[in-house]
Design an enzyme around this catalytic site. Sequence first.
Site: not given
Ligand SMILES: [Mg+2]
Length: 392
Positions: A22, A48, A214, A240, A268, A291, A318, A338
């Site tokens: 992120h 974010r 998502d 999701e 996740e 994850d 994830h 994914e």
């Molecule tokens: Mg997600």
Amino acid sequence: MAVPTIRQLRAFTVRGGGADYHDQGADHWIDDHIATPMSKYPEYRQSRQSFGLNVLGTLVVEVEASDGTVGFAVTTGGEIGAWIVEKHLARFVEGQKVTDIEKMWDQMYNGTLFYGRKGIVLNVISGVDLALWDLLGKVRQEPVYQLLGGPVRDELQFYATGARPDLAKKMGFIGGKLPLHHAPAEGEEGLRKNLALLADMRERVGDGFWLMYDCWMSLDVNYATKLALGAQEFGLKWIEEALSPDDYWGYAQLRRNVPKGMLVTTGEHEATRWGFRMLLEMGCCDIIQPDVGWCGGITELVKISALADAHGALVVPHGSSVYSYHFVVTRHNSPFAEFLMMAPKADEVVPMFNPLLLDEPVPVNGRLKVPETPGFGVRLNPDCALNRPHTH
Ligand SMILES: [Mg+2]
């Protein structure tokens, strides 16, 4: 042959290009007005990073064996994670046989139970666990997937997460998962925009190609139900992480509310077999998405996956690149994987952990054969400067 023991456990931080995916620059799709639980505050709606999604940063864990072999892994955890590794978890790992992962995991989990259970502590335990599997693979000169019982298919097939499912389709992926942009605080207008984007993408990709949304914990049951009902005509495959990970009751209700055939997925931000037991026994979802770098590592994911299988749920982890690939290729109830599109415009396939990791494989035409290199088959890039903020 004598089994090597673990000589030292070390923890490092590194900024940029690591496990904290992120932590991207401006103009990256991953931080472009994504709906979040903080969207109700206008000042935190656009980005974010504005509310601190990137504060933790990357954690690199290294385990060195008595024969000189070094295993490592990366996860999200940064300096606070490094402190937990060095000051607390090292005692449960150093001096143990490299084979005794189950015992080390149990001691790390139970030794931190009074402040752990989920969140950062489980991120950190996951990082140590993945480093231990990497080390064991290197000691035995086998890829991790062989240690897990061997592959059940020749190659993995992927869907792509990112802003451009239309481009993902051209790149050979089986589906595209969009980030939801507008949260309930943005009202009916936001809901219309969310559905309009889906309609536009369906137009671009045609019938048959999977499209998913998502929602990153941003919705309530009512809004998520309206979104799901509105999205049915555009063939939304799944919705999701619509709700808070703590709202098991809401997920169970949402799953009853969505149109027949549409899937509810989440997990996740869930951790351990006990967290996933809640999701599975309460009928919260059709696919769980642990994850592997956050849920407790490979050791825990094996147990979570068995529990999911007995409940008829698929396990589609994830992101997490090689740490997921070595697991997914060994499980019957993980039929696809994914791939997170890390290119800022989601217009090309780039390695998820670039530049921190070297030799990281990426899908070609949406498919990938997991390399046979020992351990997880990746190396730390010597050009990325590591910092060791704490020692023990
Ligand atoms: Mg997600």
